[in-house]
Design an enzyme around this catalytic site. Structure first.
Site, short mmCIF file in Angstrom:
data_model
loop_
_atom_site.label_atom_id
_atom_site.label_comp_id
_atom_site.label_asym_id
_atom_site.label_seq_id
_atom_site.Cartn_x
_atom_site.Cartn_y
_atom_site.Cartn_z
N MET A 89 0.81 -1.22 0.00
CA MET A 89 0.00 0.00 0.00
C MET A 89 0.85 1.27 0.00
O MET A 89 0.35 2.37 0.22
CB MET A 89 -0.95 0.01 1.21
CG MET A 89 -1.86 -1.18 1.27
SD MET A 89 -2.78 -1.40 -0.27
CE MET A 89 -3.28 -3.10 -0.08
N CYS A 90 2.12 1.13 -0.25
CA CYS A 90 3.04 2.27 -0.29
C CYS A 90 2.99 2.92 -1.67
O CYS A 90 3.09 2.23 -2.69
CB CYS A 90 4.44 1.78 0.04
SG CYS A 90 5.59 3.07 0.44
N HIS A 91 2.82 4.23 -1.70
CA HIS A 91 2.75 4.95 -2.97
C HIS A 91 4.13 5.08 -3.63
O HIS A 91 5.13 5.23 -2.94
CB HIS A 91 2.19 6.36 -2.76
CG HIS A 91 0.77 6.36 -2.33
ND1 HIS A 91 0.39 6.21 -1.01
CD2 HIS A 91 -0.38 6.49 -3.04
CE1 HIS A 91 -0.93 6.24 -0.93
NE2 HIS A 91 -1.42 6.41 -2.15
N MET A 143 8.57 4.77 5.09
CA MET A 143 8.73 3.38 4.65
C MET A 143 9.99 3.21 3.83
O MET A 143 10.71 2.22 3.96
CB MET A 143 7.51 2.92 3.86
CG MET A 143 6.24 2.78 4.68
SD MET A 143 6.39 1.56 5.99
CE MET A 143 6.57 2.59 7.42
N GLU A 144 10.29 4.19 2.98
CA GLU A 144 11.50 4.13 2.17
C GLU A 144 12.75 4.10 3.07
O GLU A 144 13.68 3.31 2.83
CB GLU A 144 11.56 5.31 1.20
CG GLU A 144 10.62 5.21 0.02
CD GLU A 144 9.16 5.53 0.33
OE1 GLU A 144 8.33 5.39 -0.58
OE2 GLU A 144 8.83 5.92 1.47
N ASP A 154 24.41 -10.85 5.07
CA ASP A 154 24.65 -11.78 3.96
C ASP A 154 26.14 -11.84 3.60
O ASP A 154 26.66 -12.92 3.32
CB ASP A 154 23.83 -11.38 2.73
CG ASP A 154 24.12 -12.28 1.55
OD1 ASP A 154 23.88 -13.50 1.66
OD2 ASP A 154 24.61 -11.77 0.52
#
EC number: 4.6.1.17
Length: 156
Positions: free
Chosen positions: A74-76, A110-111, A125
């Site tokens: 739901m992130c634009h 969010m980014e 990793d």
């Protein structure tokens, strides 16, 4: 009771932001990875077999920031105008801090969080062979304290 803008009758939906004006947006997020002392030394000394750990983590975080709308449903998709990624050594690990800047209709938290998470996962990793114990487990390695340190929203 809190209002959840991404839920409508218990169905997930993307919020319509078309009526919102563009404003300056900035978010700063951070997180830490705990590593063995020998691993930290190898990263500092540039002797990790897979290559330059922090340079690779910086590139991975940058790519992840740009791909955030593909990862978070739901992130634009918004323009990303600036990214700054820093790494600081602690006694027991490395702290990543990610700043994302945009001029858009919705925030960039969010980014920034995706960038921090990806940077830390990339570090893991690249050094996992050095972090495993004799049973193939990770008794020391851990990612923690991922959070938003700052959010800015200002008129242009």
């Amino acid at each position: 009771m809190p209002v959840f803008t991404h839920l409508d009758d218990d169905r997930a939906r993307m919020v319509d932001v078309s009526a919102k004006g563009e404003v300056y947006r900035k978010a700063v997020a951070t997180g830490t990875i705990t590593l063995r002392p020998d691993t930290l030394s190898a990263i500092r000394d540039g002797t990790v077999v897979k290559g330059n750990v922090l340079a690779t983590a910086r590139v991975a975080a940058t790519l992840a920031i740009k791909d955030t709308p593909r990862l978070i449903p739901m992130c634009h998709a918004i323009p990303v105008h600036g990214i700054d990624i820093t790494f600081d050594y602690t006694k027991t690990g490395i702290t990543a801090t990610v700043t994302v800047i945009s001029a858009g209709k919705t925030g960039v938290e969010m980014e920034a969080l995706v960038g921090v998470s990806t940077a830390l996962l990339t570090i893991w990793d690249m050094v996992k062979s050095a972090e495993k114990d004799e049973k193939g487990q990770y008794p020391v390695t851990g990612i923690s304290d991922i959070r938003v340190l700052e959010k800015v929203k200002q008129d242009l």
